[in-house]
Design a protein around this motif. Structure first.
Motif, PDB file in Angstrom:
ATOM      1  N   UNK A   9       0.828  -1.206   0.000  1.00 19.38           N
ATOM      2  CA  UNK A   9       0.000   0.000   0.000  1.00 19.38           C
ATOM      3  C   UNK A   9       0.862   1.255   0.000  1.00 19.38           C
ATOM      4  N   UNK A  10       1.906   1.262   0.831  1.00 16.64           N
ATOM      5  CA  UNK A  10       2.799   2.416   0.914  1.00 16.64           C
ATOM      6  C   UNK A  10       3.490   2.653  -0.430  1.00 16.64           C
ATOM      7  N   UNK A  11       3.995   1.567  -1.037  1.00 14.61           N
ATOM      8  CA  UNK A  11       4.650   1.685  -2.336  1.00 14.61           C
ATOM      9  C   UNK A  11       3.668   2.167  -3.398  1.00 14.61           C
ATOM     10  N   UNK A  12       2.454   1.633  -3.364  1.00 16.04           N
ATOM     11  CA  UNK A  12       1.439   2.047  -4.337  1.00 16.04           C
ATOM     12  C   UNK A  12       1.108   3.521  -4.189  1.00 16.04           C
ATOM     13  N   UNK A  13       0.969   3.988  -2.940  1.00 20.39           N
ATOM     14  CA  UNK A  13       0.680   5.403  -2.694  1.00 20.39           C
ATOM     15  C   UNK A  13       1.838   6.273  -3.170  1.00 20.39           C
ATOM     16  N   UNK A  14       3.055   5.840  -2.924  1.00 15.37           N
ATOM     17  CA  UNK A  14       4.240   6.586  -3.334  1.00 15.37           C
ATOM     18  C   UNK A  14       4.314   6.688  -4.859  1.00 15.37           C
ATOM     19  N   UNK A  15       4.053   5.579  -5.538  1.00 10.09           N
ATOM     20  CA  UNK A  15       4.089   5.563  -7.001  1.00 10.09           C
ATOM     21  C   UNK A  15       2.999   6.470  -7.566  1.00 10.09           C
ATOM     22  N   UNK A  16       1.779   6.365  -7.031  1.00  8.96           N
ATOM     23  CA  UNK A  16       0.672   7.197  -7.508  1.00  8.96           C
ATOM     24  C   UNK A  16       0.980   8.664  -7.247  1.00  8.96           C
ATOM     25  N   UNK A  17       1.492   8.956  -6.043  1.00  4.04           N
ATOM     26  CA  UNK A  17       1.820  10.344  -5.697  1.00  4.04           C
ATOM     27  C   UNK A  17       2.896  10.895  -6.622  1.00  4.04           C
ATOM     28  N   UNK A  18       3.890  10.106  -6.905  1.00  2.00           N
ATOM     29  CA  UNK A  18       4.969  10.535  -7.793  1.00  2.00           C
ATOM     30  C   UNK A  18       4.457  10.694  -9.221  1.00  2.00           C
ATOM     31  N   UNK A  19       3.664   9.738  -9.676  1.00  2.00           N
ATOM     32  CA  UNK A  19       3.173   9.763 -11.056  1.00  2.00           C
ATOM     33  C   UNK A  19       2.262  10.952 -11.324  1.00  2.00           C
ATOM     34  N   UNK A  20       1.474  11.341 -10.335  1.00  2.00           N
ATOM     35  CA  UNK A  20       0.530  12.427 -10.542  1.00  2.00           C
ATOM     36  C   UNK A  20       0.985  13.738  -9.905  1.00  2.00           C
ATOM     37  N   UNK A  21       2.220  13.784  -9.435  1.00  2.00           N
ATOM     38  CA  UNK A  21       2.791  15.024  -8.915  1.00  2.00           C
ATOM     39  C   UNK A  21       1.993  15.657  -7.791  1.00  2.00           C
ATOM     40  N   UNK A  22       1.388  14.871  -6.940  1.00  2.00           N
ATOM     41  CA  UNK A  22       0.634  15.413  -5.819  1.00  2.00           C
ATOM     42  C   UNK A  22      -0.782  15.831  -6.170  1.00  2.00           C
ATOM     43  N   UNK A  23      -1.206  15.557  -7.397  1.00  2.00           N
ATOM     44  CA  UNK A  23      -2.545  15.971  -7.821  1.00  2.00           C
ATOM     45  C   UNK A  23      -3.635  15.298  -6.990  1.00  2.00           C
ATOM     46  N   UNK A  24      -3.436  14.044  -6.633  1.00  2.00           N
ATOM     47  CA  UNK A  24      -4.436  13.331  -5.852  1.00  2.00           C
ATOM     48  C   UNK A  24      -4.598  14.014  -4.493  1.00  2.00           C
ATOM     49  N   UNK A  25      -3.486  14.352  -3.870  1.00  2.00           N
ATOM     50  CA  UNK A  25      -3.511  15.026  -2.569  1.00  2.00           C
ATOM     51  C   UNK A  25      -4.206  16.385  -2.675  1.00  2.00           C
ATOM     52  N   UNK A  26      -3.902  17.121  -3.731  1.00  2.00           N
ATOM     53  CA  UNK A  26      -4.528  18.435  -3.934  1.00  2.00           C
ATOM     54  C   UNK A  26      -6.027  18.306  -4.146  1.00  2.00           C
ATOM     55  N   UNK A  27      -6.446  17.314  -4.924  1.00  2.00           N
ATOM     56  CA  UNK A  27      -7.878  17.104  -5.161  1.00  2.00           C
ATOM     57  C   UNK A  27      -8.591  16.718  -3.870  1.00  2.00           C
ATOM     58  N   UNK A  28      -7.952  15.884  -3.056  1.00  2.00           N
ATOM     59  CA  UNK A  28      -8.538  15.520  -1.766  1.00  2.00           C
ATOM     60  C   UNK A  28      -8.672  16.752  -0.872  1.00  2.00           C
ATOM     61  N   UNK A  29      -7.674  17.599  -0.885  1.00  2.00           N
ATOM     62  CA  UNK A  29      -7.714  18.824  -0.085  1.00  2.00           C
ATOM     63  C   UNK A  29      -8.855  19.728  -0.555  1.00  2.00           C
ATOM     64  N   UNK A  30      -9.019  19.861  -1.871  1.00  2.00           N
ATOM     65  CA  UNK A  30     -10.107  20.681  -2.414  1.00  2.00           C
ATOM     66  C   UNK A  30     -11.469  20.115  -2.012  1.00  2.00           C
ATOM     67  N   UNK A  31     -11.593  18.786  -2.063  1.00  2.00           N
ATOM     68  CA  UNK A  31     -12.854  18.153  -1.681  1.00  2.00           C
ATOM     69  C   UNK A  31     -13.159  18.400  -0.204  1.00  2.00           C
ATOM     70  N   UNK A  32     -12.141  18.289   0.646  1.00  2.00           N
ATOM     71  CA  UNK A  32     -12.329  18.543   2.073  1.00  2.00           C
ATOM     72  C   UNK A  32     -12.720  19.998   2.311  1.00  2.00           C
ATOM     73  N   UNK A  33     -12.063  20.915   1.615  1.00  2.00           N
ATOM     74  CA  UNK A  33     -12.381  22.334   1.746  1.00  2.00           C
ATOM     75  C   UNK A  33     -13.830  22.581   1.310  1.00  2.00           C
TER      76      UNK A  33
END
Length: 169
Positions: A9-33
């Motif tokens: 799971x950690x490796x998968x999250x790291x790969x996804x985060x790297x591949x999308x340049x933090x876009x997933x994290x930013x989208x989650x932040x926008x949704x929370x906001x």
């Protein structure tokens, strides 16, 4: 087995985060906001995060108020404090003000350093939420009557306010 699953799971999250340049994290932040904005009531919508908007936002947060900042420039919006909520967009647009929850807000402040844009924001806000207080920042006293006709309850000319404050000392 659980160590293998956690590592995967950690490796998968790291790969996804790297591949999308933090876009997933930013989208989650926008949704929370947006969820926080959707549940906010009696908040203050501050349109524009220049010097005036930034100072006002800081004072409101210090007073324990919920603040939704509407800012059209992404780089500026990223400087808004974590305890304020942010909507990226043009505050002259109905959809942007609705996204900021203007109908449930206690006040809207058009803090933009452009008198015409601030007056346009007042027109839109007064149509969407006629019961709320609308404060408009303008660059000259000559705009005051126009701003009031557009729906402003309070008109602020920063230079006049500053001069009055200095003169009172």
């Amino acid at each position: 087995f659980s160590v293998l699953v956690l590592t995967s799971l950690w490796l998968g999250e790291t790969v996804v985060d790297t591949a999308f340049g933090g876009q997933v994290r930013e989208e989650l932040k926008k949704m929370q906001q947006q969820r926080a904005i959707d549940s906010a009531t009696d908040h203050v919508v501050v349109c524009g995060y220049g010097t005036f908007g930034r100072t006002l936002t800081t004072r409101l947060l210090e007073a324990g108020r919920t603040v939704v900042v509407v800012e059209s420039e992404t780089a500026i919006g990223e400087r808004v404090p974590e305890d304020a909520l942010v909507v990226e967009g043009d505050a002259r647009r109905e959809a942007t003000l609705q996204e900021a929850g203007v109908e449930r807000a206690s006040a809207l402040v058009a803090a933009i350093d452009d008198s015409n844009a601030s007056i346009q924001i007042a027109v839109v806000a007064s149509q969407l939420a006629p019961q709320q207080e609308i404060v408009v920042r303008v660059g000259a006293e000559s705009y005051e009557s126009v701003a009031r006709r557009a729906g402003a309850d309070v008109v602020v000319v920063p230079e006049v306010v500053s001069a009055n404050e200095i003169g009172a000392d």
